[in-house]
Motif scaffolding. Structure first.
Motif, PDB file in Angstrom:
ATOM      1  N   VAL A  73       6.176 -13.924   2.533  1.00 26.08           N
ATOM      2  CA  VAL A  73       6.939 -13.288   3.604  1.00 26.08           C
ATOM      3  C   VAL A  73       8.025 -12.429   2.959  1.00 26.08           C
ATOM      4  CG1 VAL A  73       8.382 -13.720   5.625  1.00 26.08           C
ATOM      5  CG2 VAL A  73       6.477 -15.272   5.112  1.00 26.08           C
ATOM      6  N   ILE A  74       8.098 -11.166   3.359  1.00 24.90           N
ATOM      7  CA  ILE A  74       9.091 -10.248   2.798  1.00 24.90           C
ATOM      8  C   ILE A  74      10.464 -10.576   3.379  1.00 24.90           C
ATOM      9  CG2 ILE A  74       9.797  -7.839   2.533  1.00 24.90           C
ATOM     10  CD1 ILE A  74       6.810  -7.104   3.119  1.00 24.90           C
ATOM     11  N   LEU A  75      11.388 -10.948   2.509  1.00 27.77           N
ATOM     12  CA  LEU A  75      12.765 -11.205   2.933  1.00 27.77           C
ATOM     13  C   LEU A  75      13.682 -10.048   2.566  1.00 27.77           C
ATOM     14  CD1 LEU A  75      13.144 -14.978   2.014  1.00 27.77           C
ATOM     15  CD2 LEU A  75      12.563 -13.966   4.230  1.00 27.77           C
ATOM     16  N   ASP A  76      13.435  -9.424   1.426  1.00 26.53           N
ATOM     17  CA  ASP A  76      14.227  -8.267   1.017  1.00 26.53           C
ATOM     18  C   ASP A  76      13.311  -7.279   0.307  1.00 26.53           C
ATOM     19  OD1 ASP A  76      16.550  -6.679   0.612  1.00 26.53           O
ATOM     20  OD2 ASP A  76      16.670  -7.404  -1.443  1.00 26.53           O
ATOM     21  N   GLY A  77      13.378  -6.022   0.739  1.00 21.89           N
ATOM     22  CA  GLY A  77      12.573  -4.974   0.111  1.00 21.89           C
ATOM     23  C   GLY A  77      11.622  -4.287   1.068  1.00 21.89           C
ATOM     24  N   GLN A  78      11.686  -4.626   2.354  1.00 18.97           N
ATOM     25  CA  GLN A  78      10.700  -4.065   3.272  1.00 18.97           C
ATOM     26  C   GLN A  78      10.882  -2.568   3.485  1.00 18.97           C
ATOM     27  OE1 GLN A  78      10.512  -3.033   6.705  1.00 18.97           O
ATOM     28  NE2 GLN A  78      12.396  -3.714   7.660  1.00 18.97           N
ATOM     29  N   GLN A  79      12.088  -2.019   3.383  1.00 18.51           N
ATOM     30  CA  GLN A  79      12.278  -0.570   3.527  1.00 18.51           C
ATOM     31  C   GLN A  79      11.565   0.156   2.385  1.00 18.51           C
ATOM     32  OE1 GLN A  79      13.980   0.671   6.319  1.00 18.51           O
ATOM     33  NE2 GLN A  79      14.239  -1.450   6.943  1.00 18.51           N
ATOM     34  N   ARG A  80      11.742  -0.354   1.169  1.00 15.10           N
ATOM     35  CA  ARG A  80      11.084   0.253   0.002  1.00 15.10           C
ATOM     36  C   ARG A  80       9.577   0.088   0.069  1.00 15.10           C
ATOM     37  NH1 ARG A  80      14.334  -3.126  -4.108  1.00 15.10           N
ATOM     38  NH2 ARG A  80      14.716  -4.262  -2.186  1.00 15.10           N
ATOM     39  N   LEU A  81       9.114  -1.130   0.407  1.00 14.58           N
ATOM     40  CA  LEU A  81       7.674  -1.377   0.459  1.00 14.58           C
ATOM     41  C   LEU A  81       6.991  -0.585   1.570  1.00 14.58           C
ATOM     42  CD1 LEU A  81       7.626  -5.209  -0.247  1.00 14.58           C
ATOM     43  CD2 LEU A  81       6.768  -3.384  -1.737  1.00 14.58           C
ATOM     44  N   THR A  82       7.635  -0.471   2.715  1.00 14.25           N
ATOM     45  CA  THR A  82       7.053   0.304   3.809  1.00 14.25           C
ATOM     46  C   THR A  82       6.954   1.775   3.415  1.00 14.25           C
ATOM     47  OG1 THR A  82       7.886  -1.248   5.459  1.00 14.25           O
ATOM     48  CG2 THR A  82       7.312   0.957   6.244  1.00 14.25           C
ATOM     49  N   THR A  83       7.994   2.297   2.792  1.00 12.38           N
ATOM     50  CA  THR A  83       7.977   3.684   2.323  1.00 12.38           C
ATOM     51  C   THR A  83       6.842   3.906   1.336  1.00 12.38           C
ATOM     52  OG1 THR A  83      10.355   3.951   2.642  1.00 12.38           O
ATOM     53  CG2 THR A  83       9.301   5.434   1.059  1.00 12.38           C
ATOM     54  N   LEU A  84       6.723   3.010   0.369  1.00 12.06           N
ATOM     55  CA  LEU A  84       5.675   3.157  -0.641  1.00 12.06           C
ATOM     56  C   LEU A  84       4.277   3.046  -0.018  1.00 12.06           C
ATOM     57  CD1 LEU A  84       7.366   1.183  -3.533  1.00 12.06           C
ATOM     58  CD2 LEU A  84       6.886   3.651  -3.465  1.00 12.06           C
ATOM     59  N   TYR A  85       4.124   2.149   0.936  1.00 17.18           N
ATOM     60  CA  TYR A  85       2.834   2.009   1.610  1.00 17.18           C
ATOM     61  C   TYR A  85       2.477   3.303   2.339  1.00 17.18           C
ATOM     62  CZ  TYR A  85      -1.013  -0.456   3.869  1.00 17.18           C
ATOM     63  OH  TYR A  85      -2.265  -0.865   4.263  1.00 17.18           O
ATOM     64  N   LEU A  86       3.425   3.856   3.058  1.00 17.75           N
ATOM     65  CA  LEU A  86       3.190   5.106   3.790  1.00 17.75           C
ATOM     66  C   LEU A  86       2.791   6.233   2.845  1.00 17.75           C
ATOM     67  CD1 LEU A  86       6.219   4.858   6.224  1.00 17.75           C
ATOM     68  CD2 LEU A  86       3.841   5.142   6.962  1.00 17.75           C
ATOM     69  N   LEU A  87       3.436   6.327   1.696  1.00 19.94           N
ATOM     70  CA  LEU A  87       3.185   7.430   0.775  1.00 19.94           C
ATOM     71  C   LEU A  87       1.957   7.220  -0.107  1.00 19.94           C
ATOM     72  CD1 LEU A  87       6.860   8.221  -0.248  1.00 19.94           C
ATOM     73  CD2 LEU A  87       5.335   9.650   1.147  1.00 19.94           C
ATOM     74  N   ILE A  88       1.685   5.988  -0.482  1.00 19.56           N
ATOM     75  CA  ILE A  88       0.557   5.720  -1.374  1.00 19.56           C
ATOM     76  C   ILE A  88      -0.749   5.546  -0.603  1.00 19.56           C
ATOM     77  CG2 ILE A  88      -0.393   4.051  -3.025  1.00 19.56           C
ATOM     78  CD1 ILE A  88       2.548   3.667  -4.029  1.00 19.56           C
ATOM     79  N   ARG A  89      -0.712   4.799   0.479  1.00 21.28           N
ATOM     80  CA  ARG A  89      -1.929   4.590   1.289  1.00 21.28           C
ATOM     81  C   ARG A  89      -2.130   5.691   2.326  1.00 21.28           C
ATOM     82  NH1 ARG A  89      -5.996   1.474   0.481  1.00 21.28           N
ATOM     83  NH2 ARG A  89      -6.254   1.341   2.699  1.00 21.28           N
ATOM     84  N   GLY A  90      -1.048   6.353   2.703  1.00 18.52           N
ATOM     85  CA  GLY A  90      -1.155   7.409   3.700  1.00 18.52           C
ATOM     86  C   GLY A  90      -1.336   6.887   5.112  1.00 18.52           C
ATOM     87  N   GLU A  91      -1.003   5.623   5.310  1.00 17.90           N
ATOM     88  CA  GLU A  91      -1.148   5.010   6.634  1.00 17.90           C
ATOM     89  C   GLU A  91       0.018   4.071   6.890  1.00 17.90           C
ATOM     90  OE1 GLU A  91      -4.275   1.484   5.456  1.00 17.90           O
ATOM     91  OE2 GLU A  91      -5.063   3.499   5.728  1.00 17.90           O
ATOM     92  N   ILE A  92       0.157   3.703   8.147  1.00 17.18           N
ATOM     93  CA  ILE A  92       1.247   2.811   8.547  1.00 17.18           C
ATOM     94  C   ILE A  92       0.827   1.371   8.262  1.00 17.18           C
ATOM     95  CG2 ILE A  92       2.601   1.999  10.530  1.00 17.18           C
ATOM     96  CD1 ILE A  92       2.220   4.855  11.702  1.00 17.18           C
ATOM     97  N   PRO A  93       1.701   0.557   7.638  1.00 17.21           N
ATOM     98  CA  PRO A  93       1.332  -0.837   7.381  1.00 17.21           C
ATOM     99  C   PRO A  93       1.111  -1.595   8.689  1.00 17.21           C
ATOM    100  CG  PRO A  93       3.614  -0.423   6.720  1.00 17.21           C
ATOM    101  CD  PRO A  93       3.049   0.875   7.174  1.00 17.21           C
ATOM    102  N   HIS A  94       0.275  -2.621   8.626  1.00 16.86           N
ATOM    103  CA  HIS A  94      -0.125  -3.374   9.822  1.00 16.86           C
ATOM    104  C   HIS A  94       1.044  -3.964  10.590  1.00 16.86           C
ATOM    105  CE1 HIS A  94       0.708  -7.300   8.034  1.00 16.86           C
ATOM    106  NE2 HIS A  94       0.287  -6.757   6.898  1.00 16.86           N
ATOM    107  N   TYR A  95       2.149  -4.196   9.926  1.00 14.84           N
ATOM    108  CA  TYR A  95       3.269  -4.843  10.606  1.00 14.84           C
ATOM    109  C   TYR A  95       4.110  -3.877  11.434  1.00 14.84           C
ATOM    110  CZ  TYR A  95       5.333  -3.772   5.970  1.00 14.84           C
ATOM    111  OH  TYR A  95       5.720  -3.184   4.798  1.00 14.84           O
ATOM    112  N   TYR A  96       3.752  -2.600  11.448  1.00 17.25           N
ATOM    113  CA  TYR A  96       4.424  -1.627  12.312  1.00 17.25           C
ATOM    114  C   TYR A  96       3.393  -0.843  13.110  1.00 17.25           C
ATOM    115  CZ  TYR A  96       9.003  -2.298  10.224  1.00 17.25           C
ATOM    116  OH  TYR A  96      10.193  -2.840   9.819  1.00 17.25           O
ATOM    117  N   GLY A  97       3.809  -0.383  14.275  1.00 11.80           N
ATOM    118  CA  GLY A  97       3.018   0.549  15.060  1.00 11.80           C
ATOM    119  C   GLY A  97       3.562   1.948  14.849  1.00 11.80           C
ATOM    120  N   LYS A  98       2.767   2.952  15.210  1.00 12.37           N
ATOM    121  CA  LYS A  98       3.177   4.345  15.022  1.00 12.37           C
ATOM    122  C   LYS A  98       4.519   4.631  15.696  1.00 12.37           C
ATOM    123  CE  LYS A  98       1.518   9.040  15.407  1.00 12.37           C
ATOM    124  NZ  LYS A  98       0.410   9.923  15.677  1.00 12.37           N
TER     125      LYS A  98
END
Length: 187
Positions: A73-98
């Protein structure tokens, strides 16, 4: 843990976000600076995860992932991880909606000659092959032909095509290799 592994863990839902976490609030400038820091090998801080087989309520997941053992479970770092997921995978991570991504960074571009990052600006970038969309740089199906770019640029500037192609490839590789960068993780 390598950034590429973290992204894969989010995709497989081995790395999840608890409902009690704040929303994704980073602005586009913060996301651009994160990528700039990574390509310059600057430290970007550590991540904090909670490994548990009984996770709390999770964002956009009604039931915990059907997995043997634990999830992180992500406790600290979700802003960085979400950003990286968006830029590397090119899609929104499952834990967020558009609708929950207020500032989408997927129109971030990289100048392969000087390594700068800018959000798309038609007047600056249209027709200039040096500007490549960051998401495309990580997409294995998207071929970026640095020699063709070097020929276009070199014919206008008089630069040696081979040397310029090597410079552009080095810059592209530096960007792509951030997926191999280790980030400190605490559990």
């Amino acid at each position: 843990m390598q950034i590429g592994e973290l992204i894969a863990d989010i995709r497989k839902r081995d790395l999840v976000l608890p409902e009690f976490q704040r929303e994704f609030i980073w602005r586009r400038a913060q996301m651009r600076e994160l990528l700039s820091s990574l390509t310059r090998d600057y430290p970007i801080g550590s991540l904090l995860f909670w490994k548990t087989d009984e996770p709390p309520q999770l964002k956009n997941i009604n039931e915990p992932p059907d997995k043997l053992g634990t999830v992180s479970v992500i406790l600290d770092g979700q802003q960085r991880l979400t950003t990286l997921y968006l830029l590397i995978r090119g899609e929104i991570p499952h834990y967020y909606g558009k609708h929950e991504i207020k500032y989408d960074p997927r129109d971030l571009y990289c100048n392969l000659q000087d390594g700068t990052f800018q959000y798309y600006q038609k007047a600056l970038m249209e027709g200039d092959a040096l500007w490549q969309r960051v998401v495309d740089c990580f997409d294995s199906k998207c071929e970026i032909n640095v020699f063709r770019i070097a020929q276009q640029v070199g014919s206008k500037t008089g630069q040696d095509h081979f040397e310029l192609a090597q410079e552009l490839q080095n810059r592209l590789d530096k960007l792509r290799h951030i997926t191999e960068r280790d980030l400190p993780v605490q559990y």
